[in-house]
Design a protein around this motif. Structure first.
Motif: not given
Length: 602
Positions: A233-262
């Motif tokens: 959150a502290s290093v991403l551009p202020s608008t338009g960007a989202s992040f995700f962390i997922m396992s190889r089999d598709g399990q969610r670890v963490a994300d920015s809880q936006e529509k493009d974050s999975t």
């Protein structure tokens, strides 16, 4: 021929016109080149540059988190050889409450040793079927009953002594807790690293494993997804960007809880094959840029998604920075071209500044040749005239001041000599009357020596030793009049005798001490004459223990209207000879005495 006619005309132009032409060239050239460069630069270059920067952010964050988790894995691996853990779990007896209490304290201390920094972790546990032990002060509790039925235990057992990382899960779902359970809430989201600790000890070179002799504990280290979220959150551009962390089999670890974050299964598969890099996918009919990197520790995929339009706007500061430095370089080139044009302006100004500097150093015969009669030429002409007038005025003023100074010194000397001579003769008269002229001869000899010193030359200064000899003759005479009334002490640094002093500069202060300071004393009067060389100054002091000077008279002793002719005379002579920074200062307290400070330069 035309250029020869043009150059003199340009030389005669006003400086305002020259500056305007120079400014126009300096501004026009950089702006023209910058505008051309701006339109030629392609949007593709900016997009590639921005994408590479975003990928660097993802990779750097992943490396930082991997370093943290790798330290946790190393610490957990080191626990396997911890003898305290081996002994406690080998002898554990769930039925013995005291033994379990002692075991909990020792195991907690061991965990504190191997995991001293807990700021990023949510909780640490060593879990068996009969206990859940954490570091000292830990408040989070995991139910150990039925723990071997949870996904955490299964992941630890499957890793068989290795570290396994479990993606984000609900605390309540994992341990089947209801809403009435104590802290933590069943809604808390956690991710965990688990390891089945195959404890062992070494006895005389033999490795003795705990497995088979007692139940092996499972190490459970939990984190909240915010641990990852805060880093992105502290290093991403202020608008338009989202992040995700997922396992190889598709399990969610963490994300920015936006529509493009999975990510969908196909995209995850491509990322798993590539492991690290950037790619463009299509979502809802629109292109989406993905920058991703795979963790070497957990195997999870970290990534950032952003649209091409948002990517360009997000990295606009980078483009502005590039434009700024390009403008700066072009401006320097323009200034280099403008330098030759400005030289015709700065050269006469520099000549004038050098001449003014010489004038400030006292060279009033400095002249500057006048080449043209524009504004600067007229100014130089006036400067030359001014120097001529200043030189004449200084010569005249110097002669007048020199004569005035000689006259003032002569006047002060003439004023002083009769003054002390009158007082001395008056004392001699009293002495002759009181002592029937028995000591008159000695007094006349002293007076003769005194007059010889004062009339020996026309110089207003003499050596300190000669001035002190004169003062001692003066004391010799006054002691005949005030026998036993006072004593004189000298405390002078030897190096002072090498310097000259104003003649009779101590006499008026000694005389005031004897005549006025000791007026009410019959005996016990003391006069101390001191002298020190302090830095670049000579400090002389005349101290007495007389009746002192009233405060209302003290401030005006050196003023023109003062009746103390001798004191004012010495102060003015010192200032005329050495300058206003030197002179006489008098301090006094009634019934305690007076101190006179005379300051002279070295």
């Amino acid at each position: 021929m035309r250029s020869r006619r043009w150059m003199p005309r340009f030389q005669d132009l006003s400086y305002r016109t020259k500056l305007m032409l120079s400014y126009a060239l300096i501004v026009t050239i950089p702006l023209t080149i910058l505008s051309y460069r701006y339109f030629v630069s392609s949007s593709g270059f900016i997009s590639d540059f921005a994408r590479q920067n975003l990928y660097s952010i993802v990779k750097q964050n992943n490396e930082i988190m991997d370093a943290e988790l790798a330290r946790v894995e190393d610490s957990s691996l080191a626990l396997i050889a911890e003898q305290v853990l081996y002994e406690q779990y080998l002898t554990a007896d769930p039925k013995d409450e005291y033994q379990m209490f002692t075991m909990e304290k020792k195991v907690s201390r061991a965990l504190n040793t191997y995991f001293p920094d807990l700021k990023h972790m949510y909780s640490i546990h060593l879990i068996t079927s009969y206990s859940d032990i954490g570091p000292t002060g830990a408040t989070t509790f995991i139910p150990y009953e039925g723990f071997n039925q949870t996904a955490l235990y299964q992941a630890a057992a499957q890793a068989d002594g290795g570290m396994a990382w479990v993606p984000t899960f609900s605390f309540g779902d994992m341990f089947h807790r209801d809403a009435g359970s104590p802290v933590p809430s069943e809604n808390v989201q956690l991710l965990a690293g688990v390891r089945l600790l195959k404890l062992f000890r070494i006895n005389n070179g033999e490795v003795i494993e705990l497995q088979g002799a007692a139940e092996l504990p499972v190490l459970v280290i939990t984190y909240q997804p915010d641990y990852y979220r805060s880093r992105f959150a502290s290093v991403l551009p202020s608008t338009g960007a989202s992040f995700f962390i997922m396992s190889r089999d598709g399990q969610r670890v963490a994300d920015s809880q936006e529509k493009d974050s999975t990510m969908d299964e196909t995209s995850l598969k491509r990322m798993a094959e590539m492991k690290s890099g950037t790619l463009t996918i299509t979502r809802n009919g629109k292109p989406l840029i993905v920058c991703f990197d795979t963790s070497d520790v957990t195997g999870w995929i970290s990534g950032v998604t952003i649209s091409p339009e948002a990517l360009g706007s997000a990295f606009l500061p980078e483009v502005k920075s590039y434009t700024f430095y390009l403008t700066l370089i072009l401006l320097l080139l323009s200034l280099l071209l403008a330098f030759f044009l400005a030289s015709s302006i700065t050269k006469p100004i520099q000549q004038l500044l050098r001449a003014i500097k010489k004038t400030g150093e006292g060279e009033f015969d400095t002249r500057i040749p006048v080449k043209s009669y524009n504004e600067m030429g007229l100014l130089i002409h006036k400067y030359n005239q001014m120097n001529v007038k200043i030189n004449n005025l200084i010569e005249e003023n110097y002669k007048v001041k020199l004569r005035e100074k000689e006259t003032q010194i002569m006047s002060l000397n003439i004023q002083l000599n009769p003054h002390f001579l009158y007082n001395t003769l008056n004392i001699m008269n009293w002495t002759a009357l009181e002592n029937e002229q028995n000591e008159l001869s000695a007094m006349i000899v002293s007076l003769s020596s005194m007059l010889q010193y004062t009339s020996a030359s026309n110089q207003d200064i003499g050596y300190l030793e000669e001035d002190l000899n004169w003062l001692k003759h003066y004391f010799s005479i006054t002691e005949q009049r005030f026998e036993g009334k006072f004593t004189v002490t000298y405390d002078l640094s030897p190096e002072l005798y090498a310097f000259k002093v104003p003649k009779l500069f101590l006499q008026p202060f000694v005389e005031n001490a004897i005549v006025h300071g000791f007026a009410r004393l019959h005996s016990g009067g003391k006069i101390v004459i001191r002298g020190r060389l302090i830095g670049d100054e000579r400090i002389f002091m005349v101290e007495d223990n007389g009746i002192g000077i009233p405060h209302h008279k003290l401030a005006g002793l050196t003023r023109e209207e003062s009746r103390s002719i001798g004191i004012r005379n010495v102060d003015q002579r010192i200032k005329l000879i050495y300058g206003d920074s030197y002179g006489v200062t008098v301090t006094s307290e009634e019934r305690k005495g007076t101190t006179v400070i005379i300051k002279l330069p070295k």
